[in-house]
Design a protein around this motif. Structure first.
Motif: not given
Length: 123
Positions: A95-123
Protein backbone atom coordinates in the motif's frame (compact mmCIF):
# COMPACT_ATOMS: atom_id res chain seq x y z
CA UNK A 1 -7.12 4.18 8.61
CA UNK A 2 -3.60 5.09 9.63
CA UNK A 3 -0.80 2.78 8.61
CA UNK A 4 2.55 2.91 10.32
CA UNK A 5 5.52 0.77 9.58
CA UNK A 6 9.13 1.22 10.46
CA UNK A 7 11.76 2.17 7.94
CA UNK A 8 13.88 -0.80 6.92
CA UNK A 9 17.20 -1.45 5.29
CA UNK A 10 16.60 -4.11 2.66
CA UNK A 11 19.48 -6.57 2.35
CA UNK A 12 20.33 -9.38 -0.08
CA UNK A 13 19.17 -12.89 0.76
CA UNK A 14 22.10 -15.09 -0.26
CA UNK A 15 22.81 -18.66 0.81
CA UNK A 16 20.18 -18.65 3.54
CA UNK A 17 21.00 -15.36 5.22
CA UNK A 18 20.38 -11.63 4.89
CA UNK A 19 23.64 -9.92 3.98
CA UNK A 20 24.64 -6.38 3.06
CA UNK A 21 25.75 -5.65 -0.48
CA UNK A 22 29.38 -5.18 -1.40
CA UNK A 23 28.67 -1.73 -2.86
CA UNK A 24 28.49 1.08 -0.34
CA UNK A 25 25.59 2.89 -1.95
CA UNK A 26 21.98 3.08 -0.75
CA UNK A 27 18.82 4.47 -2.35
CA UNK A 28 15.87 5.80 -0.40
CA UNK A 29 12.48 4.30 -1.24
CA UNK A 30 9.81 7.00 -0.88
CA UNK A 31 6.08 6.46 -0.40
CA UNK A 32 4.60 7.82 -3.67
CA UNK A 33 1.37 8.77 -1.88
CA UNK A 34 3.25 10.79 0.73
CA UNK A 35 6.52 12.08 -0.72
CA UNK A 36 7.93 12.98 2.69
CA UNK A 37 7.56 9.44 4.04
CA UNK A 38 10.50 7.05 3.72
CA UNK A 39 9.44 3.42 3.19
CA UNK A 40 12.95 2.08 3.57
CA UNK A 41 16.45 1.96 2.21
CA UNK A 42 17.54 -0.26 -0.65
CA UNK A 43 21.20 -1.10 -0.98
CA UNK A 44 23.00 -1.39 -4.26
CA UNK A 45 24.62 -4.69 -5.07
CA UNK A 46 27.63 -5.43 -7.21
CA UNK A 47 28.99 -8.22 -9.36
CA UNK A 48 30.43 -9.94 -6.29
CA UNK A 49 26.94 -10.12 -4.75
CA UNK A 50 25.46 -11.41 -7.99
CA UNK A 51 28.14 -14.08 -8.32
CA UNK A 52 27.57 -15.26 -4.73
CA UNK A 53 23.80 -15.38 -5.29
CA UNK A 54 24.12 -17.36 -8.54
CA UNK A 55 26.50 -19.89 -6.97
CA UNK A 56 24.15 -20.29 -4.01
CA UNK A 57 21.10 -20.68 -6.27
CA UNK A 58 22.81 -23.32 -8.42
CA UNK A 59 23.81 -25.24 -5.31
CA UNK A 60 20.24 -25.07 -3.97
CA UNK A 61 18.82 -26.13 -7.33
CA UNK A 62 20.81 -29.37 -7.22
CA UNK A 63 19.32 -30.23 -3.82
CA UNK A 64 15.82 -29.07 -4.87
CA UNK A 65 15.91 -31.25 -7.98
CA UNK A 66 16.53 -34.34 -5.84
CA UNK A 67 13.31 -33.78 -3.85
CA UNK A 68 10.08 -35.47 -4.87
CA UNK A 69 7.21 -33.38 -6.20
CA UNK A 70 5.29 -34.03 -2.99
CA UNK A 71 8.17 -32.80 -0.83
CA UNK A 72 8.61 -29.70 -2.99
CA UNK A 73 4.90 -29.04 -2.65
CA UNK A 74 5.13 -29.34 1.12
CA UNK A 75 7.88 -26.70 1.16
CA UNK A 76 5.84 -24.38 -1.04
CA UNK A 77 2.83 -24.88 1.22
CA UNK A 78 4.92 -23.93 4.28
CA UNK A 79 6.16 -20.80 2.52
CA UNK A 80 2.60 -19.84 1.59
CA UNK A 81 1.59 -20.27 5.24
CA UNK A 82 4.47 -18.08 6.43
CA UNK A 83 3.52 -15.38 3.93
CA UNK A 84 -0.12 -15.61 4.97
CA UNK A 85 0.87 -15.02 8.61
CA UNK A 86 2.50 -11.77 7.45
CA UNK A 87 -0.34 -10.79 5.12
CA UNK A 88 -1.15 -7.53 6.92
CA UNK A 89 2.51 -6.47 6.92
CA UNK A 90 2.88 -7.30 3.22
CA UNK A 91 -0.34 -5.48 2.32
CA UNK A 92 0.72 -2.40 4.30
CA UNK A 93 4.09 -2.31 2.57
CA UNK A 94 2.51 -2.72 -0.86
CA UNK A 95 0.00 0.00 0.00
CA UNK A 96 2.77 2.42 0.93
CA UNK A 97 5.06 1.56 -1.95
CA UNK A 98 2.59 1.48 -4.83
CA UNK A 99 -0.29 3.70 -3.64
CA UNK A 100 -2.73 0.83 -3.46
CA UNK A 101 -5.78 0.67 -1.24
CA UNK A 102 -4.98 -1.50 1.79
CA UNK A 103 -8.02 -3.79 1.66
CA UNK A 104 -7.71 -4.32 -2.11
CA UNK A 105 -4.02 -5.11 -1.71
CA UNK A 106 -4.74 -7.55 1.10
CA UNK A 107 -7.30 -9.36 -1.06
CA UNK A 108 -4.83 -9.49 -3.96
CA UNK A 109 -2.10 -10.96 -1.76
CA UNK A 110 -4.57 -13.51 -0.37
CA UNK A 111 -5.55 -14.54 -3.91
CA UNK A 112 -1.90 -15.01 -4.86
CA UNK A 113 -1.27 -17.16 -1.79
CA UNK A 114 -4.31 -19.30 -2.64
CA UNK A 115 -3.02 -19.68 -6.21
CA UNK A 116 0.32 -21.01 -4.99
CA UNK A 117 -1.35 -23.30 -2.48
CA UNK A 118 -3.52 -24.70 -5.29
CA UNK A 119 -0.44 -25.23 -7.49
CA UNK A 120 1.18 -27.14 -4.62
CA UNK A 121 -1.84 -29.43 -4.36
CA UNK A 122 -1.61 -30.24 -8.09
CA UNK A 123 2.00 -31.29 -7.63
Amino acid sequence: MSITTEEKMYLNYIDGEWVPGSVEKVDISINPASRHEVVGYVQHSGKEDLDRAVISAKKAQVAWRKLSGVTRGEYLYKVANMLEQRLDEIAKTMTRRWEKHFQKQKVKQQEELQFYATMQEKG
